[in-house]
Motif scaffolding. Sequence first.
Motif, PDB file in Angstrom:
ATOM      1  N   GLY A   1       0.809  -1.213   0.000  1.00 45.11           N
ATOM      2  CA  GLY A   1       0.000   0.000   0.000  1.00 45.11           C
ATOM      3  C   GLY A   1       0.844   1.266   0.000  1.00 45.11           C
ATOM      4  O   GLY A   1       0.456   2.289  -0.561  1.00 45.11           O
ATOM      5  N   LYS A   2       2.019   1.192   0.619  1.00 44.21           N
ATOM      6  CA  LYS A   2       2.906   2.356   0.664  1.00 44.21           C
ATOM      7  C   LYS A   2       3.410   2.750  -0.715  1.00 44.21           C
ATOM      8  O   LYS A   2       3.861   3.880  -0.914  1.00 44.21           O
ATOM      9  N   THR A   3       3.303   1.843  -1.679  1.00 50.14           N
ATOM     10  CA  THR A   3       3.718   2.189  -3.039  1.00 50.14           C
ATOM     11  C   THR A   3       2.772   3.209  -3.678  1.00 50.14           C
ATOM     12  O   THR A   3       3.085   3.759  -4.730  1.00 50.14           O
ATOM     13  N   LEU A   4       1.645   3.484  -3.027  1.00 45.76           N
ATOM     14  CA  LEU A   4       0.713   4.507  -3.510  1.00 45.76           C
ATOM     15  C   LEU A   4       1.165   5.929  -3.150  1.00 45.76           C
ATOM     16  O   LEU A   4       0.603   6.899  -3.660  1.00 45.76           O
ATOM     17  N   GLN A   5       2.172   6.073  -2.286  1.00 47.84           N
ATOM     18  CA  GLN A   5       2.603   7.395  -1.826  1.00 47.84           C
ATOM     19  C   GLN A   5       2.920   8.356  -2.976  1.00 47.84           C
ATOM     20  O   GLN A   5       2.476   9.500  -2.953  1.00 47.84           O
ATOM     21  N   PRO A   6       3.654   7.931  -4.009  1.00 45.62           N
ATOM     22  CA  PRO A   6       3.899   8.875  -5.118  1.00 45.62           C
ATOM     23  C   PRO A   6       2.610   9.332  -5.809  1.00 45.62           C
ATOM     24  O   PRO A   6       2.515  10.470  -6.265  1.00 45.62           O
ATOM     25  N   ILE A   7       1.614   8.471  -5.843  1.00 50.04           N
ATOM     26  CA  ILE A   7       0.327   8.839  -6.442  1.00 50.04           C
ATOM     27  C   ILE A   7      -0.367   9.871  -5.563  1.00 50.04           C
ATOM     28  O   ILE A   7      -0.919  10.853  -6.068  1.00 50.04           O
ATOM     29  N   PHE A   8      -0.325   9.681  -4.243  1.00 43.11           N
ATOM     30  CA  PHE A   8      -0.896  10.677  -3.329  1.00 43.11           C
ATOM     31  C   PHE A   8      -0.189  12.020  -3.501  1.00 43.11           C
ATOM     32  O   PHE A   8      -0.826  13.066  -3.503  1.00 43.11           O
ATOM     33  N   ASP A   9       1.141  11.982  -3.636  1.00 41.07           N
ATOM     34  CA  ASP A   9       1.901  13.223  -3.817  1.00 41.07           C
ATOM     35  C   ASP A   9       1.476  13.937  -5.095  1.00 41.07           C
ATOM     36  O   ASP A   9       1.266  15.159  -5.096  1.00 41.07           O
TER      37      ASP A   9
ATOM     38  N   TRP B   1      -1.597  18.101  -8.030  1.00 41.74           N
ATOM     39  CA  TRP B   1      -2.634  18.415  -8.996  1.00 41.74           C
ATOM     40  C   TRP B   1      -3.760  19.197  -8.318  1.00 41.74           C
ATOM     41  O   TRP B   1      -4.294  20.158  -8.891  1.00 41.74           O
ATOM     42  N   GLY B   2      -4.122  18.798  -7.107  1.00 42.91           N
ATOM     43  CA  GLY B   2      -5.179  19.491  -6.375  1.00 42.91           C
ATOM     44  C   GLY B   2      -4.843  20.952  -6.131  1.00 42.91           C
ATOM     45  O   GLY B   2      -5.696  21.831  -6.294  1.00 42.91           O
ATOM     46  N   GLU B   3      -3.601  21.211  -5.742  1.00 46.47           N
ATOM     47  CA  GLU B   3      -3.174  22.599  -5.546  1.00 46.47           C
ATOM     48  C   GLU B   3      -3.261  23.380  -6.852  1.00 46.47           C
ATOM     49  O   GLU B   3      -3.756  24.508  -6.886  1.00 46.47           O
ATOM     50  N   ALA B   4      -2.753  22.783  -7.942  1.00 47.32           N
ATOM     51  CA  ALA B   4      -2.779  23.450  -9.242  1.00 47.32           C
ATOM     52  C   ALA B   4      -4.214  23.673  -9.718  1.00 47.32           C
ATOM     53  O   ALA B   4      -4.543  24.729 -10.271  1.00 47.32           O
ATOM     54  N   HIS B   5      -5.062  22.698  -9.482  1.00 47.29           N
ATOM     55  CA  HIS B   5      -6.466  22.816  -9.903  1.00 47.29           C
ATOM     56  C   HIS B   5      -7.176  23.933  -9.137  1.00 47.29           C
ATOM     57  O   HIS B   5      -7.922  24.725  -9.731  1.00 47.29           O
ATOM     58  N   LEU B   6      -6.945  24.001  -7.833  1.00 48.96           N
ATOM     59  CA  LEU B   6      -7.565  25.074  -7.041  1.00 48.96           C
ATOM     60  C   LEU B   6      -7.085  26.446  -7.504  1.00 48.96           C
ATOM     61  O   LEU B   6      -7.877  27.381  -7.620  1.00 48.96           O
TER      62      LEU B   6
END
Length: 114
Positions: A85-93, A98-103
């Motif tokens: 599950g920790k391999t998802l960390q880059p996706i969360f990052d 993307w969320g910051e850029a989208h806002l």
Amino acid sequence: MKTTQKDCKVIDTLNTLAGKWKLVILLHLEMNGTLRFSELKAKIPDISHKMLTSQLRELEKEHLIQRVIYPQIPPKVEYSISEHGKTLQPIFDLMHQWGEAHLAYMDGEAQKLG
């Protein structure tokens, strides 16, 4: 080279992580470490008991989280993100970026209209 739907692993990934709550649960476990059921429920107040149970079972089945049961009365169960599950960390990052850029983009669009 264009990827066909058959070869697209994004769809496989979405099928694994689909659901309103799975990513939220994974994110809480990633940020907070090991949590008991009641602690997870407190962090996600809008999720029902039944839905949290269901989502945890599915995440465990996919080896994205691990569940440890302590043999005591009352039983103590803890959940944590697995090594897989920790391999998802880059996706969360990337999602955070993307969320910051989208806002920022949406703020710019709102200012154009206002």
